[in-house]
Motif scaffolding. Structure first.
Motif, PDB file in Angstrom:
ATOM      1  N   PHE A  35      46.727   5.792 -27.813  1.00 47.00           N
ATOM      2  CA  PHE A  35      46.039   5.800 -26.525  1.00 47.00           C
ATOM      3  C   PHE A  35      46.406   7.038 -25.715  1.00 47.00           C
ATOM      4  O   PHE A  35      46.876   6.945 -24.582  1.00 47.00           O
ATOM      5  CB  PHE A  35      46.332   4.501 -25.750  1.00 47.00           C
ATOM      6  N   ASN A  36      46.220   8.184 -26.362  1.00 44.77           N
ATOM      7  CA  ASN A  36      46.490   9.476 -25.723  1.00 44.77           C
ATOM      8  C   ASN A  36      47.897   9.540 -25.140  1.00 44.77           C
ATOM      9  O   ASN A  36      48.085   9.888 -23.984  1.00 44.77           O
ATOM     10  CB  ASN A  36      45.422   9.775 -24.665  1.00 44.77           C
ATOM     11  N   TYR A 121      34.701  14.359 -31.394  1.00 43.63           N
ATOM     12  CA  TYR A 121      35.471  14.274 -30.153  1.00 43.63           C
ATOM     13  C   TYR A 121      36.092  15.641 -29.916  1.00 43.63           C
ATOM     14  O   TYR A 121      36.586  16.278 -30.872  1.00 43.63           O
ATOM     15  CB  TYR A 121      36.579  13.217 -30.269  1.00 43.63           C
ATOM     16  N   LEU A 122      36.073  16.075 -28.661  1.00 39.24           N
ATOM     17  CA  LEU A 122      36.705  17.349 -28.323  1.00 39.24           C
ATOM     18  C   LEU A 122      38.214  17.157 -28.297  1.00 39.24           C
ATOM     19  O   LEU A 122      38.716  16.231 -27.664  1.00 39.24           O
ATOM     20  CB  LEU A 122      36.214  17.826 -26.948  1.00 39.24           C
ATOM     21  N   LYS A 123      38.939  18.034 -29.029  1.00 34.58           N
ATOM     22  CA  LYS A 123      40.405  17.949 -29.036  1.00 34.58           C
ATOM     23  C   LYS A 123      40.921  18.488 -27.705  1.00 34.58           C
ATOM     24  O   LYS A 123      41.027  19.704 -27.536  1.00 34.58           O
ATOM     25  CB  LYS A 123      40.958  18.805 -30.176  1.00 34.58           C
ATOM     26  N   ASN A 124      41.169  17.608 -26.770  1.00 34.73           N
ATOM     27  CA  ASN A 124      41.689  18.024 -25.477  1.00 34.73           C
ATOM     28  C   ASN A 124      42.397  16.830 -24.834  1.00 34.73           C
ATOM     29  O   ASN A 124      41.759  15.941 -24.262  1.00 34.73           O
ATOM     30  CB  ASN A 124      40.531  18.519 -24.586  1.00 34.73           C
ATOM     31  N   ASP A 129      40.392  13.482 -25.111  1.00 28.71           N
ATOM     32  CA  ASP A 129      39.531  13.672 -26.295  1.00 28.71           C
ATOM     33  C   ASP A 129      38.141  13.038 -26.132  1.00 28.71           C
ATOM     34  O   ASP A 129      37.788  12.092 -26.845  1.00 28.71           O
ATOM     35  CB  ASP A 129      40.193  13.089 -27.557  1.00 28.71           C
ATOM     36  N   PRO A 130      37.321  13.528 -25.210  1.00 32.38           N
ATOM     37  CA  PRO A 130      36.009  12.906 -24.986  1.00 32.38           C
ATOM     38  C   PRO A 130      35.051  13.076 -26.165  1.00 32.38           C
ATOM     39  O   PRO A 130      35.108  14.083 -26.873  1.00 32.38           O
ATOM     40  CB  PRO A 130      35.471  13.668 -23.766  1.00 32.38           C
TER      41      PRO A 130
END
Ligand code: TMP
Length: 254
Positions: A35-36, A121-124, A129-130
Motif C-alpha cells: 500500500f505504497n 501505472y505510472l511509477k511515482n 502510482d496512478p
C-alpha cells in the motif's frame, strides 16, 4: 563494509554498480512493503527465494526470445543485470479479477476474465502510482508508440508462457506486474524486461484450493507468508538443497 558503490535503494532491492561498465548488481532484501509503503515488514528468506525465482523465470523467458536485463546470479541474494533506463511504467497483466481491479470495478475476486487485461501505472510513489492510459503515456512521452507496441507484445507473450509454466506446477497466475527498460548497446537500443518477477509481483493461487501463495498473504495478514514463498520455490524445483533453514543466507551488505 560496502564493497561497491550503491546506486539506489528501493523497497525490496538495493542496486550497486556492477563489475563492468553497463552492469548492475541487484541485491534482494527481505523487506516487504504494501500500500505504497504504508505497511512495512520483513519476510524472512524472501530475498533469497525471489533472487532464485526471478532468475529462473527470466532465464526461461530469455529462452523463448524475450530480451531481459538478466545476466547471471552471483550468490544467494545478488544477481548481475544489464544497466537499463527504466521506463517509468508498471505494466499489469490480469487473467482473473483480484486486488484493485475487484475493488475499483466491484467484480468478485476469483472471477475469470474472458480475456487478459493490460493496465499501466505510472511509477511515482509520491502520486501513489496512478493508473494511466496509452494516451497519457504517449502525450507525456513516457514511452513512444513503438516502445509501447513492443511492451504490449512482450507482456502478452510473457503472460502466455508464465501461465503455462505455473499451471504445470499446480498454480494459477492470477495477475502480475512487470517493468521494462531501455538497454543502450552502442548505437542500438532495445526494450528489455527488467526488475524482477517473483511472488512479490505476481498473484499466485493454488489451482486446487485457491490458496494464496504470494505477497497478498503479507498485505492481508493471512499468515504463513514465508511458507507460501517457499512452496512456490519448491514447486519450481529451486528450494536450496538444505531446505528453508538455509535461506537467510550470508548478508552481502550490513
Ligand atoms: P493490484 O491488484 O494491487 O493493482 O496489483 C496487480 C498486480 O501487480 C499484483 O500481482 C501485484 C502487483 N503489484 C506490484 O508488483 N507492485 C505494486 O506496487 C502493486 C500495486 C501491485
Amino acid at each position: 563494509m560496502n564493497r561497491r558503490k550503491q546506486i539506489y535503494e528501493g523497497k525490496a532491492k538495493v542496486l550497486f554498480q556492477g563489475p563492468e561498465p553497463g552492469t548492475i548488481v541487484q541485491y534482494f532484501k527481505d523487506d516487504a512493503t504494501a500500500f505504497n509503503n504504508k505497511k512495512k515488514g520483513t519476510i524472512t528468506g524472501k530475498g533469497v527465494l525471489n533472487n532464485r525465482i526471478s532468475e529462473l523465470l527470466m532465464v526461461r523467458l530469455g529462452e523463448i526470445g524475450i530480451p531481459t536485463h538478466f545476466i547471471k546470479r552471483l550468490n544467494m541474494r545478488e544477481q548481475l543485470v544489464r544497466e537499463v533506463e527504466i521506463i517509468p511504467l508498471e505494466v499489469v497483466v490480469r487473467n482473473v479479477a483480484a486486488g484493485t481491479l475487484s475493488q475499483r470495478l466491484g467484480i468478485e475476486e476469483g472471477t475469470m476474465l474472458p480475456r487478459s487485461i493490460l493496465e499501466y501505472y505510472l511509477k511515482n510513489d509520491s502520486l501513489g502510482d496512478p493508473m494511466v492510459s496509452e494516451e497519457h503515456i504517449s502525450c507525456f512521452s513516457w514511452a513512444t508508440h513503438q516502445e509501447l507496441d513492443e511492451i504490449v507484445n512482450m507482456a502478452l507473450r510473457i503472460n502466455d508462457f508464465l501461465s503455462g509454466l505455473f499451471l504445470g506446477i499446480g498454480i494459477r497466475l492470477v495477475d502480475f506486474k512487470i517493468e521494462f527498460g531501455r538497454w543502450y548497446n552502442g548505437d542500438d537500443m532495445r526494450v528489455v524486461l527488467a526488475d524482477e518477477i517473483s511472488p512479490d509481483s505476481c498473484r499466485l493461487w493454488d489451482l486446487k484450493t485457491n490458496e494464496k501463495m504470494d505477497k497478498d498473504r503479507f498485505r492481508r495478514d493471512l499468515g504463513k507468508v514465508e511458507e507460501a514463498y517457499q512452496e512456490v520455490a519448491r514447486r519450481l524445483g529451486i528450494l536450496p538443497e538444505s531446505g528453508p533453514s538455509d535461506i537467510q543466507g550470508t548478508k552481502a551488505i550490513q
